[in-house]
Design an enzyme around this catalytic site. Sequence first.
Site, short mmCIF file in Angstrom:
data_model
loop_
_atom_site.label_atom_id
_atom_site.label_comp_id
_atom_site.label_asym_id
_atom_site.label_seq_id
_atom_site.Cartn_x
_atom_site.Cartn_y
_atom_site.Cartn_z
N ASP A 8 0.88 -1.16 0.00
CA ASP A 8 0.00 0.00 0.00
C ASP A 8 0.92 1.22 0.00
OD1 ASP A 8 -2.43 1.51 0.30
OD2 ASP A 8 -1.95 1.72 2.42
N ARG A 9 0.45 2.37 -0.44
CA ARG A 9 1.32 3.55 -0.48
C ARG A 9 1.25 4.34 0.83
NH1 ARG A 9 0.61 8.82 -4.17
NH2 ARG A 9 -0.41 9.46 -2.24
N ASP A 10 0.14 5.06 1.02
CA ASP A 10 0.02 5.94 2.18
C ASP A 10 -0.06 5.12 3.46
OD1 ASP A 10 -0.06 8.19 0.45
OD2 ASP A 10 -2.21 7.90 0.15
N GLY A 18 -3.01 12.44 4.72
CA GLY A 18 -4.35 12.65 4.18
C GLY A 18 -4.30 13.22 2.77
N ASN A 51 -5.41 2.83 -3.15
CA ASN A 51 -6.66 3.54 -3.38
C ASN A 51 -6.35 5.03 -3.39
OD1 ASN A 51 -8.12 1.15 -3.28
ND2 ASN A 51 -8.98 1.51 -1.25
N CYS A 89 -6.49 2.93 -7.76
CA CYS A 89 -7.92 3.06 -8.01
C CYS A 89 -8.31 4.51 -7.76
CB CYS A 89 -8.71 2.15 -7.07
SG CYS A 89 -10.50 2.45 -7.19
N ARG A 107 -11.09 -0.97 -6.35
CA ARG A 107 -10.95 -0.33 -5.05
C ARG A 107 -10.88 -1.37 -3.93
NH1 ARG A 107 -11.06 4.33 -2.57
NH2 ARG A 107 -11.95 4.48 -0.49
#
Length: 184
Positions: A8-10, A18, A51, A89, A107
Amino acid sequence: MDRAVFLDRDGVINKDHGYVYQVDDFEYIEGVFDACLSLKAMGFKLAVVTNQSGIARGLYTEDDFHQLTEWMDWNFADKGVDLDGIYYCPHHETAGLGEYQCECECRKPKAGMFKTASQFLNLDLSSSVMVGDKRDDMLAAQTAGIPIRILVRTGKTVTEEAIAASTVVLDSIANVPDYLASLE
């Protein structure tokens, strides 16, 4: 077929401030480059699955996302890490605007990005790994048939639901190579 570590990135690669879409707001998680170098040395392909509902919400454009992603990809390359694929996504089923408001298969917690990556990169999902910071990451990987689902504490608040869907909880991506080495 190859095995991969899906990231996952964040919250995994960078701190989740955010809706991160600008270089100035992108802050790498400590140890991410060394961890990815180790994972590549262990024979894993690396694929980012993220996402990006900020696109759907109109907070930034796909072009903004692509510019940041290109910058991030070059940062990894400069550290000797070639990312094998980056999948995203841009949709959201309720908060999306225009064409981006839809129910899609990509997603997370759906497994569309994993299936696409598997086809393009010739991956064996049953010998692959997911590293994420929330329940939806774990559920998507579970649906895709990924047996090792690592939840890290560097992103969203760790919930009981996320823990239940994961294989193990680690402090950060920096701990992933040693954990995987302990399994072999």
